[in-house]
Design a protein around this motif. Structure first.
Motif, PDB file in Angstrom:
ATOM      1  N   THR A  93      -5.940  -2.268 -10.899  1.00  0.00           N
ATOM      2  CA  THR A  93      -6.113  -1.689 -12.238  1.00  0.00           C
ATOM      3  C   THR A  93      -5.755  -2.699 -13.317  1.00  0.00           C
ATOM      4  O   THR A  93      -6.462  -2.819 -14.337  1.00  0.00           O
TER       5      THR A  93
ATOM      6  N   ASP B 111       0.811  -1.215   0.000  1.00  0.00           N
ATOM      7  CA  ASP B 111       0.000   0.000   0.000  1.00  0.00           C
ATOM      8  C   ASP B 111       0.849   1.271   0.000  1.00  0.00           C
ATOM      9  O   ASP B 111       0.292   2.377   0.026  1.00  0.00           O
TER      10      ASP B 111
ATOM     11  N   VAL C 150       0.881   5.985  -6.606  1.00  0.00           N
ATOM     12  CA  VAL C 150       0.189   4.730  -6.917  1.00  0.00           C
ATOM     13  C   VAL C 150       0.953   3.595  -6.249  1.00  0.00           C
ATOM     14  O   VAL C 150       2.178   3.495  -6.386  1.00  0.00           O
TER      15      VAL C 150
ATOM     16  N   ASN D 158      -0.703  -2.304  -4.722  1.00  0.00           N
ATOM     17  CA  ASN D 158      -2.103  -2.766  -4.682  1.00  0.00           C
ATOM     18  C   ASN D 158      -2.956  -2.009  -5.698  1.00  0.00           C
ATOM     19  O   ASN D 158      -3.841  -2.598  -6.333  1.00  0.00           O
ATOM     20  N   ASP D 159      -2.699  -0.711  -5.852  1.00  0.00           N
ATOM     21  CA  ASP D 159      -3.420   0.061  -6.875  1.00  0.00           C
ATOM     22  C   ASP D 159      -3.153  -0.505  -8.263  1.00  0.00           C
ATOM     23  O   ASP D 159      -4.071  -0.653  -9.083  1.00  0.00           O
TER      24      ASP D 159
END
Length: 576
Positions: free
Chosen positions: A69, A39, A61, A64-65
């Motif tokens: 995506t 994170d 970012v 996990n982002d």
């Protein structure tokens, strides 16, 4: 070697380094499983279309982002028929979106086909057609340009090609209702993962291919040597559609390095990004770094920089010295004034930088010195036209053996075969190796100047021209020799950052350059042209000078009436 105090622990890097399945097609998923800081913001991507992009805080970012995506995008692709080995084009100015789509595409076992967004639109449309893309995501205006190009008779793709606005896709692509099956894809070593075009400086951009294994060669070793202390921050001003841009971003993710991706980078925007982000090392192609005005970098930001990384073509002393005067580097526990400039010679076909030279403020040896081959190079040689090894001190063709070399070209397998000689890959460069093991870059093979007295190599001349004129950029190219039909003479084109302006007259510049060249035992220039603007010294998508265009524009330079901003040696003045 970095062991302690790094973003990734020794155990985490050891786990990555010893994972034999890890490769270019699935690096992100191995990184995500290994990391414990999923994170933590790691990639920072400013919207450079805003005039205030470098003001205030910028959200980052996280791994996990990226994971969420990539899964959304992969679900969209699979819903639209993308299967393993399908070719998916990516054509965007947004470096972060380009990377996220690259991860999603390769996670499905498909092939990411990247194109630089500044490529001429007709050339880009032909490239996607030639590489058999079945889906193309990109910026709306770029997609419209491709569609217009394909509407010309005989220019359309062989079969219908699905296009999608990359911004709309990001806004609308949902998560799958259930976990994706067979995801991420399990690659075999020779599976194709990417096609990323060459610079196109010598003609139509070639389409070298990259496999799961070949594009990862050299990266395991760099898990231990790449700057990744917890104090390190990376700024990449590379074109993120280029294989080098993808390569370094993958290293940043694997090593957990906070990284700023700068879109459409030039010298001015790179200096702004340095002042905002305070990186410890900066990556870019030579022209971008050459355009940086060191006086525009604040003392506070400059203090953090320990390394500049130039790659592709070797860099010039004229551009290296002002940057190494900034920053602080370390030698063990000792802090030293000034930064290092790591100069790397590589190409799309080489798969990575294969020669490396480190310059510091104390360096005295330049002249297109490229240092020595990196460890990933199994063998390097200087060959003659027949493929025979040449002794030290003689100029010849650069030939390498390394697993990182492209397996070939998508649309021209014969071209790949032509590039192999006696088991070596010919890089298209002319080099010289000295007796102490140091190598020098002399020219690209199409750019050698064939004079009546023998070959003249343009790059050492450019080094002297830049130092003498203090121009921003320069190129030495072949022009017709009016006194020897079929032969050529060297001529220089120089560009100043502030235009022709209050500099020495072209006649004085030519005289000073030839005096400096004579002092170094190099061939004289027959003419010098001061370019009025960048159009007079054009560059391709990666910032390399388009010498083929200059040769065409100035072919009859020594026989036609002199134009403003042009000087010629007396013996080459046309007679009345």
């Amino acid at each position: 070697m970095n062991l302690l105090g790094t973003h990734r622990t020794v155990t985490q890097r050891l786990r990555l380094a010893t994972d034999r399945q890890l490769g270019a097609g699935d690096f992100f998923w191995h990184t995500w499983r290994t990391a414990r800081d999923r994170d933590r913001p790691i990639l920072f991507h400013p919207d450079t279309t805003s005039p205030t992009w470098d003001e205030g805080e910028m959200p980052g970012v996280s791994l996990n982002d990226i994971r969420v995506t990539a899964i959304r995008y992969a679900h969209w692709y699979r819903t639209h028929g993308v299967r393993p080995a399908a070719h998916v084009g990516v054509f965007t100015r947004d470096g972060l979106l380009g990377l996220l789509h690259h991860i999603a595409i390769t996670s499905l076992g498909a092939v990411a086909v990247h194109c630089n967004p500044v490529m001429a639109i007709d050339t880009a449309a032909e490239y996607f057609r030639r590489t058999k893309a079945t889906v193309l995501v990109g910026d709306a205006d770029l997609l419209a340009g491709c569609a217009a190009s394909w509407s010309v008779p005989d220019a359309a793709p062989d079969r219908p090609l699905l296009t999608e606005d990359i911004v709309r896709l990001d806004e609308t692509a949902p998560l799958p209702p259930a976990p994706l099956t067979a995801f991420p894809y399990r690659h075999q070593p020779d599976d194709l993962v990417m096609i990323s075009h060459s610079s196109g400086t010598t003609g139509r951009p070639k389409a070298p291919v990259f496999t799961h294994r070949s594009f990862f060669n050299g990266k395991r070793e760099r898990l231990w040597t790449f700057p990744s202390l917890r104090s390190d921050r990376m700024l990449t001003a590379l074109p993120h559609s280029h294989s080098a841009g993808i390569s370094y971003l993958s290293m940043a993710l694997m090593l957990g390095i906070p990284t700023l991706l700068l879109d459409g980078a030039d010298g001015a925007s790179t200096a702004r990004a340095v002042n905002w982000f305070h990186p410890t090392f900066v990556l870019g192609f030579p022209l971008t770094l050459a355009e940086i005005d060191p006086t525009r970098i604040t003392p506070e930001a400059a203090r953090n920089i320990h390394t500049w990384n130039g790659m592709g073509d070797a860099s010039h002393e004229r551009h290296i010295r002002p940057l190494t005067a900034l920053g602080t580097r370390r030698d063990g526990n000792k802090a030293l004034a000034g930064s290092a400039y790591v100069d790397g010679l590589g190409s799309s076909e080489m798969g990575m930088v294969l020669f490396r030279q480190v310059f510091t403020p104390q360096s005295a040896r330049f002249g297109r010195l490229i240092g020595r081959p990196i460890k990933a190079v199994q063998d390097a040689a200087v060959l003659d036209e027949q493929g025979r090894p040449l002794p030290d001190g003689e100029a010849g063709l650069l030939a390498v053996r390394t697993p990182s070399i492209t397996p070939g070209y998508w649309d021209d397998p014969d071209l790949g075969k032509e590039s192999v000689r006696n088991g070596y890959f010919l890089t298209g460069d002319v080099v010289r190796r000295e007796g102490d093991g140091q190598w020098y870059h002399l020219d690209r093979t199409p750019d050698v100047i064939r004079t009546a007295d023998g070959p003249v190599y343009s790059l050492p001349l450019e080094e002297v021209v830049l130092l003498t004129t203090q121009a921003l950029d320069a190129a030495v190219v072949a022009v017709d020799d009016p006194e020897a039909p079929g032969a050529q003479r060297p001529a220089a084109v120089v560009l100043y950052a502030d235009g022709p302006g209050p500099h020495d007259a072209p006649e004085e510049l030519l005289e000073h350059c030839n005096q400096a060249l004579a002092a170094r035992g190099l061939a004289p220039l027959s003419a010098l042209v001061v370019a009025p603007d960048r159009g007079g010294l054009p560059v391709g998508p990666t910032g390399k000078v388009l010498k083929r265009q200059l040769r065409t524009a100035h072919q009859d330079l020594l026989s036609r009436p002199a134009a403003e901003g042009t000087a010629r040696r007396a013996q080459h003045l046309p007679t009345a």
